[in-house]
Write a protein that holds these residues in place. Structure first.
Motif, PDB file in Angstrom:
ATOM      1  N   VAL A 152      10.149  34.689  -2.826  1.00 26.54           N
ATOM      2  CA  VAL A 152      10.618  33.344  -2.386  1.00 26.54           C
ATOM      3  C   VAL A 152       9.609  32.103  -3.122  1.00 26.54           C
ATOM      4  O   VAL A 152      10.003  30.900  -2.912  1.00 26.54           O
ATOM      5  N   ALA A 153       8.669  32.356  -3.785  1.00 24.00           N
ATOM      6  CA  ALA A 153       7.636  31.492  -4.381  1.00 24.00           C
ATOM      7  C   ALA A 153       8.488  30.432  -5.288  1.00 24.00           C
ATOM      8  O   ALA A 153       8.490  29.357  -5.557  1.00 24.00           O
ATOM      9  N   GLY A 154       9.624  30.934  -6.115  1.00 21.40           N
ATOM     10  CA  GLY A 154      10.315  30.358  -7.091  1.00 21.40           C
ATOM     11  C   GLY A 154      11.034  29.115  -6.273  1.00 21.40           C
ATOM     12  O   GLY A 154      11.330  28.069  -7.219  1.00 21.40           O
ATOM     13  N   SER A 155      11.292  29.108  -5.209  1.00 24.28           N
ATOM     14  CA  SER A 155      11.891  28.114  -4.316  1.00 24.28           C
ATOM     15  C   SER A 155      11.095  26.954  -4.309  1.00 24.28           C
ATOM     16  O   SER A 155      11.716  25.788  -4.194  1.00 24.28           O
ATOM     17  N   SER A 210      11.356  35.412   3.462  1.00 31.30           N
ATOM     18  CA  SER A 210      12.617  34.918   3.278  1.00 31.30           C
ATOM     19  C   SER A 210      12.837  33.597   3.830  1.00 31.30           C
ATOM     20  O   SER A 210      11.822  33.339   4.836  1.00 31.30           O
ATOM     21  N   MET A 211      13.711  32.956   3.371  1.00 34.32           N
ATOM     22  CA  MET A 211      13.873  31.501   3.994  1.00 34.32           C
ATOM     23  C   MET A 211      15.273  31.238   4.016  1.00 34.32           C
ATOM     24  O   MET A 211      16.163  31.799   3.631  1.00 34.32           O
ATOM     25  N   LEU A 212      15.528  30.297   5.277  1.00 32.39           N
ATOM     26  CA  LEU A 212      17.009  29.958   5.427  1.00 32.39           C
ATOM     27  C   LEU A 212      17.108  28.612   5.885  1.00 32.39           C
ATOM     28  O   LEU A 212      16.099  27.924   6.626  1.00 32.39           O
ATOM     29  N   GLY A 213      18.003  27.907   5.502  1.00 31.43           N
ATOM     30  CA  GLY A 213      18.226  26.276   5.775  1.00 31.43           C
ATOM     31  C   GLY A 213      17.131  25.703   5.175  1.00 31.43           C
ATOM     32  O   GLY A 213      16.193  26.219   4.568  1.00 31.43           O
ATOM     33  N   ALA A 214      17.360  24.407   4.921  1.00 34.62           N
ATOM     34  CA  ALA A 214      16.278  23.466   4.443  1.00 34.62           C
ATOM     35  C   ALA A 214      16.767  22.043   4.725  1.00 34.62           C
ATOM     36  O   ALA A 214      17.765  21.614   4.899  1.00 34.62           O
ATOM     37  N   SER A 274       3.335  34.826  -6.313  1.00 34.04           N
ATOM     38  CA  SER A 274       3.090  34.518  -5.077  1.00 34.04           C
ATOM     39  C   SER A 274       2.122  33.090  -5.074  1.00 34.04           C
ATOM     40  O   SER A 274       1.204  33.010  -5.591  1.00 34.04           O
ATOM     41  N   LEU A 275       2.283  32.075  -3.981  1.00 38.11           N
ATOM     42  CA  LEU A 275       1.714  30.989  -4.033  1.00 38.11           C
ATOM     43  C   LEU A 275       1.185  30.749  -2.746  1.00 38.11           C
ATOM     44  O   LEU A 275       1.762  30.839  -1.661  1.00 38.11           O
ATOM     45  N   LEU A 276      -0.033  30.419  -2.568  1.00 36.79           N
ATOM     46  CA  LEU A 276      -0.753  30.098  -1.184  1.00 36.79           C
ATOM     47  C   LEU A 276      -1.104  28.491  -1.054  1.00 36.79           C
ATOM     48  O   LEU A 276      -1.394  27.838  -1.860  1.00 36.79           O
ATOM     49  N   VAL A 277      -0.513  28.307   0.047  1.00 38.95           N
ATOM     50  CA  VAL A 277      -0.591  26.427   0.339  1.00 38.95           C
ATOM     51  C   VAL A 277      -1.168  26.431   1.484  1.00 38.95           C
ATOM     52  O   VAL A 277      -0.923  26.863   2.668  1.00 38.95           O
TER      53      VAL A 277
END
Length: 454
Positions: A248-251, A380-384, A443-446
């Protein structure tokens, strides 16, 4: 790959005929697309064929420009009579459209010398796979998932193939085209029942069949991901580090790409509109666009306005170097197009990216998990809810909760929030980016995002 005769000649004739007819109907300028495609999709379930679909057709699209006005139309009827009606309708529509002095085709000296995709390997020179072969791949992937203990069912297993040929012609003298092929395989598996049911998936797509992973590997990965989600619950609420998994990091980078799109910049509707030349990513991090990567599905030898494509830095050493521009947005901003136009059959060109690569980090995902200590891995992600002007960010998420640098349990039904400017400026990258993606991001850590859970 160059479109082969007679397909190439047929598409070329259609596109060039559209231009000629449009000019006779009164257009000052015109460009046209002719697209020929076919696809096959096979779904299996419980060891048997669930659904088979085949689609094929030839469509044409025409854009006309008259004194700073434009209109675009499309049709699946490519008879001489239909083309004449299309041109007349497009010209009539353009005469009623508002004036925009930035509209217009490229000057001839701006056009790409490449008129095909030779050397990019965008289409496989092989016979179309038989439906029985596609079904066998889907069945193998499904069987591999079902063989894993704990998987109660496979919701779907799909194998598909597509081939698409296009030709672009314009009244400025451009005429060129190429073909694409695509192979895809995916599995969605389920564990548990009722309210305790969890699902996950695995899927891959490639230009060449030989580059696609084995069906068994895809089925097994879907099963492993699904079982890892068993027993998911809500995480705690608070401020925690968030690790965006490679899936999901590409999002996250996608939001940056939207913010540097020339159309948004020209409208003043981007949170990065004043940041050209400023640091927006960590030091040492680049974001590169390379539309010329062989075998990549979104590669292209020229853009939708016939301009050459080329490798370029969107961000270099953390600093924003440029916008993504088509001709119209470039003229609005007093700049040059970056050769980034894309368009549909019945739409005008707009800026778009292809093959974006973010600089990877030095360690793997496990090192980032250990570094975060306590927080959330998002898979995973949904809605924004994204405010394009301020960069305020809120999304539904699911994944895994981390305690003491180790995955503790799966989570669902939570929301993560922050501001994109802060999130991107301080993120840390792993070294696990997956190949063959149009947005190749690890992968990205925020740090310091807000998590709303239990």
């Amino acid at each position: 790959m160059t479109i082969q005769t007679p397909d190439r000649d047929r598409l070329r004739r259609l596109a060039e005929t559209l231009i000629e007819v449009a000019q006779r109907a009164g257009a000052d300028q015109a460009d046209a697309l002719a697209v020929d495609g076919r696809s096959v999709s096979i779904d299996v379930r419980a060891g048997a064929l669930e659904q088979a679909e085949r689609a094929e057709g030839l469509e044409i699209g025409l854009r006309v420009l008259i004194g700073g006005r434009q209109a675009a139309v499309s049709s699946s009827d490519h008879s001489a009579e239909a083309i004449a009606r299309m041109a007349e309708r497009a010209v009539a529509m353009a005469r009623e459209a508002p004036v925009d002095d930035t509209l217009g085709l490229a000057d001839p000296d701006q056009l790409s010398p490449r008129r095909d995709a030779e050397g990019l390997e965008l289409a496989e020179n092989a016979p179309e796979p038989e439906p029985a072969g596609l079904q066998d791949m889907a069945l193998r992937a499904e069987a591999a998932a079902l063989a894993v203990r704990g998987i109660s069912q496979v919701e779907s297993a799909n194998s598909s193939y597509s081939r698409r040929r296009m030709w672009l012609a314009a009244s400025n003298g451009f005429s060129g085209g190429y073909a694409r092929t695509g192979h895809a395989l995916s599995v969605v598996s389920i564990t548990g029942e009722g309210l305790g049911m969890e699902r996950d998936y695995a899927g891959e797509s490639r230009t060449f069949a030989a580059d696609l992973p084995q069906p068994e590997d895809i089925g097994l990965l879907a099963a492993e991901r699904t079982l890892a989600r068993a027993g998911a619950k809500k995480p705690p609420t608070g401020a925690f580090p968030i690790l965006y998994d490679v899936r999901v990091a590409g999002s996250l980078i996608g939001h940056l790409l939207s913010a540097v799109n020339g159309s948004a910049i020209a409208r003043g509707a981007s949170w990065l509109r004043r940041d050209l030349g400023e640091a927006i990513l960590p030091n040492g991090m680049d974001l590169i666009e390379d539309p010329l990567r062989p075998r990549y599905a979104s590669s292209r030898p020229f853009d939708a306005e016939g301009l050459p494509t080329q490798r370029r830095a969107i961000v270099e050493n953390g600093v924003l170097k440029g916008w993504t521009l088509d001709l119209a947005s470039a003229r609005k901003l007093g700049m040059a197009s970056t050769g980034s136009a894309a368009r549909g059959l019945a739409s005008s060109p707009s800026p778009s990216h292809s093959n974006v690569i973010l600089t990877p980090g030095q360690g793997d995902q496990q090192a980032l998990i250990a570094q975060m200590g306590r927080g959330l891995i998002v898979t995973s992600m949904l809605g924004a809810s994204i405010n394009p002007t301020t960069g305020d960010y809120s999304r539904g998420a699911a994944g895994f909760w981390v305690e003491n640098g180790q995955i503790a349990y799966p989570v669902n039904e939570c929301t993560i929030a922050g501001n994109l400017r802060d999130m991107l400026r301080g993120m840390i990258a792993a070294d696990d980016a997956l190949p063959w993606r149009g947005v190749e991001v690890p992968s990205l850590l925020v740090e310091g995002m807000t998590l709303a859970g239990a």
